[in-house]
Enzyme design. Structure first.
Site, PDB file in Angstrom:
ATOM      1  CG  PHE A  52       7.044   8.509   3.185  1.00 35.56           C
ATOM      2  CD1 PHE A  52       5.711   8.324   3.460  1.00 35.56           C
ATOM      3  CD2 PHE A  52       7.576   9.798   3.303  1.00 35.56           C
ATOM      4  CE1 PHE A  52       4.908   9.389   3.863  1.00 35.56           C
ATOM      5  CE2 PHE A  52       6.784  10.867   3.700  1.00 35.56           C
ATOM      6  CZ  PHE A  52       5.443  10.656   3.973  1.00 35.56           C
ATOM      7  CB  CYS A  53       5.493   4.193  -1.019  1.00 34.50           C
ATOM      8  SG  CYS A  53       6.852   3.011  -1.126  1.00 34.50           S
ATOM      9  NE  ARG A  54       1.276  -1.640  -0.249  1.00 31.95           N
ATOM     10  CZ  ARG A  54       1.935  -2.755  -0.601  1.00 31.95           C
ATOM     11  NH1 ARG A  54       2.390  -3.564   0.306  1.00 31.95           N
ATOM     12  NH2 ARG A  54       2.128  -3.032  -1.874  1.00 31.95           N
ATOM     13  CD1 TRP A  80       2.111   4.019   4.766  1.00 30.94           C
ATOM     14  CD2 TRP A  80       1.583   5.374   6.457  1.00 30.94           C
ATOM     15  NE1 TRP A  80       0.992   3.516   5.374  1.00 30.94           N
ATOM     16  CE2 TRP A  80       0.636   4.330   6.411  1.00 30.94           C
ATOM     17  CE3 TRP A  80       1.446   6.346   7.431  1.00 30.94           C
ATOM     18  CZ2 TRP A  80      -0.419   4.224   7.309  1.00 30.94           C
ATOM     19  CZ3 TRP A  80       0.388   6.244   8.334  1.00 30.94           C
ATOM     20  CH2 TRP A  80      -0.528   5.200   8.272  1.00 30.94           C
TER      21      TRP A  80
END
Length: 89
Positions: A52-54, A80
């Site tokens: 996951f990320c932004r 996130w």
């Protein structure tokens, strides 16, 4: 995805180290997307992997990189914050 997290998925935040330092999911590991290829050993023998990320874009790239390297157990968790919402239930 919640069932994967509850089952002990390897949670990988693929944002930059600076972004990770500003806030992250408890229990997650920071492996920036541009380092995934060189850090493949960290993903071996994991039952489930959630990246996951932004926004979901970099985690999509990370998922593709892992799949090109033979990993079939990768889920794009999106943001996130989304993953964090399952952790904090």
């Amino acid at each position: 995805m919640e069932n994967l997290i509850n089952d002990g998925a390897f949670l990988v935040d693929v944002r930059s180290a600076a972004e990770f330092a500003e806030g992250h999911v408890n229990g997650s590991v920071n492996i920036p997307v541009d380092q995934v290829q060189s850090q493949l050993a960290k993903f071996k023998d994991k039952k489930h992997i959630v990246v996951f990320c932004r926004s979901g874009m970099r985690s999509s790239q990370a998922k593709s990189t892992l799949e090109r390297n033979g990993f079939t157990n990768v889920t794009n968790g999106g943001t996130w914050q989304s993953v964090n919402s399952f952790i904090n239930k």
